[in-house]
Design a protein around this motif. Structure first.
Motif, PDB file in Angstrom:
ATOM      1  N   THR A  74       0.861  -1.225  -0.259  1.00 13.66           N
ATOM      2  CA  THR A  74      -0.080   0.115  -0.011  1.00 13.66           C
ATOM      3  C   THR A  74       0.816   1.256  -0.118  1.00 13.66           C
ATOM      4  O   THR A  74       1.802   1.422   0.712  1.00 13.66           O
ATOM      5  N   VAL A  75       0.377   2.251  -0.649  1.00 10.82           N
ATOM      6  CA  VAL A  75       1.043   3.590  -0.933  1.00 10.82           C
ATOM      7  C   VAL A  75       0.400   4.329  -0.057  1.00 10.82           C
ATOM      8  O   VAL A  75      -0.923   4.780  -0.303  1.00 10.82           O
ATOM      9  N   GLU A  76       1.058   5.075   0.900  1.00 10.52           N
ATOM     10  CA  GLU A  76       0.292   6.041   1.831  1.00 10.52           C
ATOM     11  C   GLU A  76       0.684   7.675   1.509  1.00 10.52           C
ATOM     12  O   GLU A  76       1.312   8.130   2.299  1.00 10.52           O
ATOM     13  N   LYS A  77       0.316   7.930   0.181  1.00  9.27           N
ATOM     14  CA  LYS A  77       0.696   9.216  -0.083  1.00  9.27           C
ATOM     15  C   LYS A  77      -0.561   9.676  -0.731  1.00  9.27           C
ATOM     16  O   LYS A  77      -1.325   8.950  -1.585  1.00  9.27           O
ATOM     17  N   THR A  78      -0.950  10.925  -0.881  1.00  8.57           N
ATOM     18  CA  THR A  78      -1.946  11.355  -1.841  1.00  8.57           C
ATOM     19  C   THR A  78      -1.648  11.463  -3.123  1.00  8.57           C
ATOM     20  O   THR A  78      -0.372  11.693  -3.440  1.00  8.57           O
ATOM     21  N   LYS A 137      -4.834   0.387 -13.126  1.00  8.09           N
ATOM     22  CA  LYS A 137      -5.843  -0.387 -12.492  1.00  8.09           C
ATOM     23  C   LYS A 137      -6.454  -1.483 -13.585  1.00  8.09           C
ATOM     24  O   LYS A 137      -6.890  -2.602 -13.320  1.00  8.09           O
ATOM     25  N   GLU A 138      -6.735  -0.739 -14.923  1.00  7.79           N
ATOM     26  CA  GLU A 138      -7.554  -1.788 -15.895  1.00  7.79           C
ATOM     27  C   GLU A 138      -6.587  -3.015 -16.202  1.00  7.79           C
ATOM     28  O   GLU A 138      -7.135  -3.982 -16.419  1.00  7.79           O
ATOM     29  N   LEU A 139      -5.299  -2.811 -16.095  1.00  7.66           N
ATOM     30  CA  LEU A 139      -4.503  -3.777 -16.281  1.00  7.66           C
ATOM     31  C   LEU A 139      -3.905  -4.759 -14.939  1.00  7.66           C
ATOM     32  O   LEU A 139      -3.407  -5.715 -15.231  1.00  7.66           O
ATOM     33  N   GLY A 140      -4.546  -4.405 -14.046  1.00  8.36           N
ATOM     34  CA  GLY A 140      -4.601  -5.336 -12.911  1.00  8.36           C
ATOM     35  C   GLY A 140      -3.477  -5.088 -12.125  1.00  8.36           C
ATOM     36  O   GLY A 140      -2.922  -6.021 -11.226  1.00  8.36           O
ATOM     37  N   TYR A 141      -2.466  -3.934 -12.182  1.00  8.37           N
ATOM     38  CA  TYR A 141      -1.219  -3.778 -11.571  1.00  8.37           C
ATOM     39  C   TYR A 141      -1.617  -2.999 -10.231  1.00  8.37           C
ATOM     40  O   TYR A 141      -0.792  -3.017  -9.261  1.00  8.37           O
ATOM     41  N   ILE A 142      -2.560  -2.301  -9.975  1.00 11.48           N
ATOM     42  CA  ILE A 142      -2.974  -1.532  -8.920  1.00 11.48           C
ATOM     43  C   ILE A 142      -4.596  -1.709  -8.671  1.00 11.48           C
ATOM     44  O   ILE A 142      -5.290  -2.088  -9.342  1.00 11.48           O
ATOM     45  N   ARG A 143      -4.766  -1.391  -7.332  1.00  9.02           N
ATOM     46  CA  ARG A 143      -6.200  -1.215  -6.851  1.00  9.02           C
ATOM     47  C   ARG A 143      -6.202  -0.021  -6.119  1.00  9.02           C
ATOM     48  O   ARG A 143      -5.398   0.410  -5.543  1.00  9.02           O
ATOM     49  N   THR A 144      -7.451   0.932  -6.484  1.00  5.40           N
ATOM     50  CA  THR A 144      -7.310   2.251  -5.894  1.00  5.40           C
ATOM     51  C   THR A 144      -8.987   2.581  -5.277  1.00  5.40           C
ATOM     52  O   THR A 144      -9.705   1.634  -5.529  1.00  5.40           O
ATOM     53  N   PHE A 148      -6.086   5.460  -1.087  1.00  7.26           N
ATOM     54  CA  PHE A 148      -5.413   4.389  -1.055  1.00  7.26           C
ATOM     55  C   PHE A 148      -4.967   3.998  -2.288  1.00  7.26           C
ATOM     56  O   PHE A 148      -5.677   4.169  -3.272  1.00  7.26           O
ATOM     57  N   ILE A 149      -3.810   3.409  -2.431  1.00  2.00           N
ATOM     58  CA  ILE A 149      -3.332   2.788  -3.819  1.00  2.00           C
ATOM     59  C   ILE A 149      -2.460   1.801  -3.356  1.00  2.00           C
ATOM     60  O   ILE A 149      -1.768   1.750  -2.583  1.00  2.00           O
ATOM     61  N   ASP A 150      -3.006   0.514  -3.816  1.00  2.00           N
ATOM     62  CA  ASP A 150      -2.619  -0.599  -3.482  1.00  2.00           C
ATOM     63  C   ASP A 150      -2.087  -1.448  -4.845  1.00  2.00           C
ATOM     64  O   ASP A 150      -2.462  -1.381  -5.852  1.00  2.00           O
ATOM     65  N   LEU A 151      -0.545  -1.791  -4.645  1.00  2.00           N
ATOM     66  CA  LEU A 151       0.050  -2.529  -5.723  1.00  2.00           C
ATOM     67  C   LEU A 151      -0.291  -4.124  -5.635  1.00  2.00           C
ATOM     68  O   LEU A 151      -0.404  -4.836  -4.607  1.00  2.00           O
ATOM     69  N   THR A 152      -0.745  -4.693  -6.783  1.00  2.00           N
ATOM     70  CA  THR A 152      -1.117  -6.227  -6.760  1.00  2.00           C
ATOM     71  C   THR A 152       0.101  -7.098  -6.712  1.00  2.00           C
ATOM     72  O   THR A 152       1.163  -6.765  -7.263  1.00  2.00           O
ATOM     73  N   ASP A 153      -0.285  -8.329  -6.659  1.00  3.15           N
ATOM     74  CA  ASP A 153       0.869  -9.322  -6.905  1.00  3.15           C
ATOM     75  C   ASP A 153       1.566  -9.229  -8.026  1.00  3.15           C
ATOM     76  O   ASP A 153       2.717  -9.351  -8.435  1.00  3.15           O
ATOM     77  N   LYS A 154       0.595  -8.898  -9.121  1.00  2.00           N
ATOM     78  CA  LYS A 154       0.959  -8.817 -10.603  1.00  2.00           C
ATOM     79  C   LYS A 154       2.137  -7.598 -10.755  1.00  2.00           C
ATOM     80  O   LYS A 154       2.791  -7.921 -11.464  1.00  2.00           O
TER      81      LYS A 154
END
Length: 154
Positions: A29-33, A56-63, A67-73
């Motif tokens: 998880t990225v903790e920045k705006t 997000k569309e490619l599945g690399y992050i969830r927002t 928050f911005i989360d990097l996925t396993d991918k």
């Protein structure tokens, strides 16, 4: 403020269903705006938003809101997800509290306090193994560490 008693029976049923059908996903998880990130990259907030939408569309992050989360991918793409390790830690009985407190501050996935011949099991990413072992071994009260690297998940 929601409390358990504020949940309807349908919401409880939904939570149970989601838990039963879901799977555990490790998240970075990225903790920045987004404004901070855009400024650091030297791009506009709108340009950042477009890049995030594509990722997000490619599945690399969830927002979501805040928050911005990097996925396993994404972690695999970046070469950061190379496997897990379990570090078994034996601690001097009189120093357990201070060692527990210090290990809680490390960047690891999970820490398990267990019974038996060892005191703790620390679960971490293999990419951080050297750093984690060095930090654990330097703690006053740590008697021994035994490391097991995960080869594959069956």
């Amino acid at each position: 403020m929601n409390t358990d008693s504020a949940l309807t029976s349908r919401q409880v049923e939904l939570l149970k269903k989601l838990y039963k059908e879901g799977k555990t996903i490790e998240v970075h998880t990225v903790e920045k705006t987004q404004d901070e990130i855009a400024e650091e990259l030297g791009i506009t907030r709108q340009a950042l938003s477009n890049h995030l939408k594509t990722l997000k569309e490619l599945g690399y992050i969830r927002t979501g809101r805040g928050f911005i989360d990097l996925t396993d991918k994404a972690l695999e793409f970046l070469g950061e997800k190379k496997g897990d390790v379990f570090v078994f830690v034996r601690i001097e009985p009189t120093k357990r509290k201070s060692v527990y407190d210090a290990i809680k501050k490390l960047k690891v996935k999970r820490i398990y306090r267990v019974t038996g011949d060892i005191d703790l099991i620390v679960e971490a990413d293999k990419t951080r193994l050297d750093e984690i072992l060095e930090e654990i071994a330097s703690l006053d009260g740590v008697k021994e560490t035994i490391t097991h690297v995960v080869l594959e998940t069956l």
